[in-house]
Design a protein around this motif. Structure first.
Motif, PDB file in Angstrom:
ATOM      1  N   PHE B  99       0.826  -1.214   0.000  1.00  0.00           N
ATOM      2  CA  PHE B  99       0.000   0.000   0.000  1.00  0.00           C
ATOM      3  C   PHE B  99       0.856   1.259   0.000  1.00  0.00           C
ATOM      4  O   PHE B  99       0.469   2.285  -0.528  1.00  0.00           O
ATOM      5  N   ARG B 100       2.023   1.168   0.636  1.00  0.00           N
ATOM      6  CA  ARG B 100       2.881   2.337   0.735  1.00  0.00           C
ATOM      7  C   ARG B 100       3.228   2.887  -0.636  1.00  0.00           C
ATOM      8  O   ARG B 100       3.179   4.090  -0.869  1.00  0.00           O
ATOM      9  N   ILE B 101       3.545   2.004  -1.571  1.00  0.00           N
ATOM     10  CA  ILE B 101       3.911   2.458  -2.911  1.00  0.00           C
ATOM     11  C   ILE B 101       2.733   3.184  -3.553  1.00  0.00           C
ATOM     12  O   ILE B 101       2.882   4.253  -4.133  1.00  0.00           O
ATOM     13  N   LEU B 102       1.526   2.599  -3.405  1.00  0.00           N
ATOM     14  CA  LEU B 102       0.340   3.227  -3.994  1.00  0.00           C
ATOM     15  C   LEU B 102       0.083   4.584  -3.368  1.00  0.00           C
ATOM     16  O   LEU B 102      -0.215   5.564  -4.051  1.00  0.00           O
ATOM     17  N   ILE B 103       0.211   4.639  -2.040  1.00  0.00           N
ATOM     18  CA  ILE B 103      -0.157   5.856  -1.329  1.00  0.00           C
ATOM     19  C   ILE B 103       0.829   6.984  -1.604  1.00  0.00           C
ATOM     20  O   ILE B 103       0.463   8.153  -1.665  1.00  0.00           O
ATOM     21  N   VAL B 104       2.095   6.628  -1.814  1.00  0.00           N
ATOM     22  CA  VAL B 104       3.126   7.644  -1.981  1.00  0.00           C
ATOM     23  C   VAL B 104       3.116   8.260  -3.380  1.00  0.00           C
ATOM     24  O   VAL B 104       3.591   9.368  -3.592  1.00  0.00           O
ATOM     25  N   LEU B 105       2.515   7.569  -4.321  1.00  0.00           N
ATOM     26  CA  LEU B 105       2.560   7.969  -5.732  1.00  0.00           C
ATOM     27  C   LEU B 105       2.323   9.467  -6.018  1.00  0.00           C
ATOM     28  O   LEU B 105       3.087  10.076  -6.768  1.00  0.00           O
ATOM     29  N   PRO B 106       1.291  10.095  -5.432  1.00  0.00           N
ATOM     30  CA  PRO B 106       1.023  11.505  -5.785  1.00  0.00           C
ATOM     31  C   PRO B 106       2.191  12.443  -5.485  1.00  0.00           C
ATOM     32  O   PRO B 106       2.346  13.463  -6.143  1.00  0.00           O
ATOM     33  N   LEU B 107       3.009  12.074  -4.509  1.00  0.00           N
ATOM     34  CA  LEU B 107       4.118  12.934  -4.116  1.00  0.00           C
ATOM     35  C   LEU B 107       5.099  13.149  -5.268  1.00  0.00           C
ATOM     36  O   LEU B 107       5.837  14.121  -5.302  1.00  0.00           O
ATOM     37  N   LEU B 108       5.111  12.202  -6.202  1.00  0.00           N
ATOM     38  CA  LEU B 108       6.085  12.258  -7.285  1.00  0.00           C
ATOM     39  C   LEU B 108       5.559  13.033  -8.480  1.00  0.00           C
ATOM     40  O   LEU B 108       6.265  13.270  -9.435  1.00  0.00           O
ATOM     41  N   MET B 109       4.293  13.399  -8.440  1.00  0.00           N
ATOM     42  CA  MET B 109       3.694  14.099  -9.570  1.00  0.00           C
ATOM     43  C   MET B 109       4.058  15.567  -9.526  1.00  0.00           C
ATOM     44  O   MET B 109       4.022  16.168  -8.462  1.00  0.00           O
ATOM     45  N   TRP B 159      -4.807  15.488  -1.693  1.00  0.00           N
ATOM     46  CA  TRP B 159      -4.412  14.348  -2.533  1.00  0.00           C
ATOM     47  C   TRP B 159      -2.895  14.369  -2.766  1.00  0.00           C
ATOM     48  O   TRP B 159      -2.229  13.343  -2.684  1.00  0.00           O
ATOM     49  N   THR B 162      -0.741  14.608   1.322  1.00  0.00           N
ATOM     50  CA  THR B 162      -0.889  13.671   2.435  1.00  0.00           C
ATOM     51  C   THR B 162       0.238  12.622   2.430  1.00  0.00           C
ATOM     52  O   THR B 162       0.742  12.268   3.496  1.00  0.00           O
TER      53      THR B 162
END
Lengths: 307, 285
Positions: B99-109, B159, B162
């Motif tokens: 889940f961590r990978i999924l949750i962290v994704l927006p930070l890279l956008m 979004w 977080t």
């Protein structure tokens, strides 16, 4: 990636080893407590699934959109299943509208990183290893650059650049990007270097080495992972930046972030190519994640979470 | 290890040079805030504190200040609460690393790109309204509604950022010794009580860092707002940073723009100063 607590929902009485620590959970045998625990566990997983859906939905939707034809994009009700077209990606890669900003972004971002490294590494070393007058003021001053509203510095810079011929040039942007990249690199590297014992250098000195040899052969290797992480973070922040190129770049130096706006015309929005370009612009950030997430957390929290 | 007394200054020189190079435009900007400077018209002429007076005496100025503060406080609170809950869940659950990978994704956008993605989904005939309507609900105007625009921008912020809170909180929570939980279990403390009396005080130093970063970045939020609403409809999402851009670049009124920015800077500086002080105290304590 990391060791995550592996407490099983059934709560076995045997000790469960998590990294170096050992947890012995009290044995809970009664079924009522067991079912409450299972319920709690289900709620936790449900929460994680829900948030992940929220996180992924926009990304997935844009990904779908990038493979749609214009008709499918504006279709109402929305289309979820269709045969994909690569037309949008072809269009993005065939013209200069996206490729030029993409190349500009690469030039400006890597240029900024190079300059940041040149300036930041010696500064961070000095701040970490020496006690001198004004040290904390310099450190706070550099960090406070990060905390100032960008426009406060960029708007005057805009005029200065126009008078000095730096406007709409790579050099000008690279210098301005130091506002974004330098403070974090110095701040993070300083704590990485402080974490290493000073005896390392003294040992080299005993063997007749200079401070420079100590740095080159010992310190540099030890901070290399931290350095890589700081550089990656700077990379993403420079790559993602919008305000700086919005004000300071012109016709010739559009970056990805400002360049994407051109798909939004006054009359219509070219959704398909925009979606495809968006997907391509995300790639550098995702690559970064694969490398360095763990180190970055270490850097940001350095000095605060030492048990 | 011995060294020449000038060595540290020599090494810090490039950093110092950048600091001075930043100081020049900064001071120029502060000076402009006391002038009625327009790009289109000659040299800056000193007009006392008229720009600041305007900012504080007009509804427009106070409105922007209010939007700035309301936005920052709401967003940081929401992100902290959700972020801590998610961090606890990740540390607790079995599927944490997945889940961590999924949750962290927006930070890279790139935030601008994330904002555009949401804008695409939240148009009047967009996919979100379609889902809501097919479930029997009523669609919203989102970014285009005078009442909904601010909430919608906040949602994009939540979004995007977080994950930042989640990452740092997870690291902080890992540093709390697990033996402490056993100790409270022996004392019969509930999970909730354990969290508030034992865990929370231990993670305060990281919490301060998170609040500092998120607080300042949301006070000076610009890119997400400007790319989605341009401060509108009318002025529903015009915070100080956006106001300054509109005044400076659109109206070419650099004096007024700088006054707004100086006020914003003062708010940010005050906050970072207080928080960094708190952090230093926390560490030395």
């Amino acid at each position: 990636m990391t060791t995550v607590s592996s407490r099983t929902p059934t709560d076995s009485p045997r000790p469960t080893t998590v990294s170096s620590r050992t947890i012995t959970m009290p044995y809970v045998g009664r079924s009522s407590r067991r079912s409450r625990r299972t319920l709690g566990h289900t709620l936790v997983v449900a929460g994680l699934v829900l948030w992940s859906l929220f996180t992924l939905a926009p990304i997935a939707w844009i990904l779908l959109m990038s493979f749609k034809t214009p008709d499918q994009i504006v279709a109402n009700p929305p289309v979820f299943f269709f045969s994909p077209t690569f037309e949008n990606y072809l269009q993005v890669f065939s013209g200069p509208e996206f490729l030029t900003p993409f190349v500009n972004s690469l030039i400006v971002t890597f240029g900024s990183l190079f300059v940041t490294l040149l300036i930041g590494l010696p500064t961070a070393y000095a701040l970490a290893r020496f006690r001198f007058r004004g040290r904390e003021n310099i450190a706070f001053g550099i960090l406070s650059i990060r905390f100032a509203p960008e426009l406060l510095i960029i708007l005057p810079l805009y005029l200065i650049f126009q008078n000095t011929g730096l406007s709409d040039s790579y050099l000008g942007l690279i210098l301005a990007y130091q506002l974004v990249t330098l403070p974090m690199l110095v701040w993070m590297l300083r704590s990485f270097i402080e974490d290493l014992p000073g005896e390392l250098e003294e040992a080299v000195a005993v063997d007749g080495g200079t401070r420079w040899t100590a740095f080159r052969h010992v310190l540099f290797r030890l901070i290399a992972p931290g350095l890589a992480a700081s550089l990656m973070l700077s990379f993403v922040w420079a790559w993602n930046n919008y305000t700086l190129p919005l004000v300071l770049s012109g016709r010739n130096t559009q970056t990805v972030t400002t360049g994407l706006q051109q798909y939004i015309g006054y009359q219509s929005i070219e959704w398909g190519p925009m979606a495809a370009a968006t997907m391509i612009s995300i790639i550098p950030g995702v690559l970064f994640a694969i490398f360095s997430l763990r180190w970055i957390v270490g850097g940001l929290t350095a000095g605060t979470v030492k048990g | 290890m011995k060294h020449k007394p000038y060595l540290p200054y020599l090494l810090a020189l490039p950093g110092l040079a950048i600091l001075l190079a930043v100081l020049y435009p900064f001071l120029t900007g502060v000076y402009w805030s006391f002038t009625s400077y327009r790009l289109t018209r000659g040299a800056p002429d000193f007009n006392g504190g008229k720009n600041f007076l305007n900012l504080f005496s007009t509804g427009e100025g106070w409105h922007a200040i209010a939007i700035t503060v309301v936005y920052a406080v709401s967003v940081v609170l929401i992100e902290l609460i959700i972020g801590i809950l998610l961090a606890l869940a990740l540390n607790h659950g079995r599927y944490g690393s997945f889940f961590r990978i999924l949750i962290v994704l927006p930070l890279l956008m790139p935030p601008v790109i994330a904002a555009l993605m949401w804008k695409v989904m939240l148009t009047e005939n967009g996919v979100v309204n379609w889902i809501i309507e097919s479930l029997g609900g009523e669609g919203s105007l989102w970014f285009n509604g005078p009442d909904s625009a601010l909430y919608t921008v906040m949602m994009v912020d939540v979004w995007l950022y977080t994950p930042f809170v989640v990452l740092l909180m997870q690291a902080a929570l890992k540093s709390v010794p697990t033996e402490l939980r056993e100790a409270s279990a022996v004392d019969g403390a509930s999970n909730l009580r354990h969290f508030f009396t034992v865990t929370l005080p231990l993670i305060v130093p990281v919490l301060v860092v998170v609040v500092a970063f998120r607080g300042i970045d949301s006070l000076k939020m610009f890119d997400v707002i400007y790319t989605t609403t341009k401060g509108g409809p009318v002025d529903a999402t015009t915070n100080l940073h956006v106001l300054a851009y509109l005044e400076g670049i659109r109206n070419m009124n650099f004096g007024a723009a700088m006054a707004a920015l100086v006020v914003l800077w003062a708010i940010c500086y005050l906050m970072s100063f207080v928080l960094l002080k708190a952090r230093r105290k926390e560490i030395s304590a």
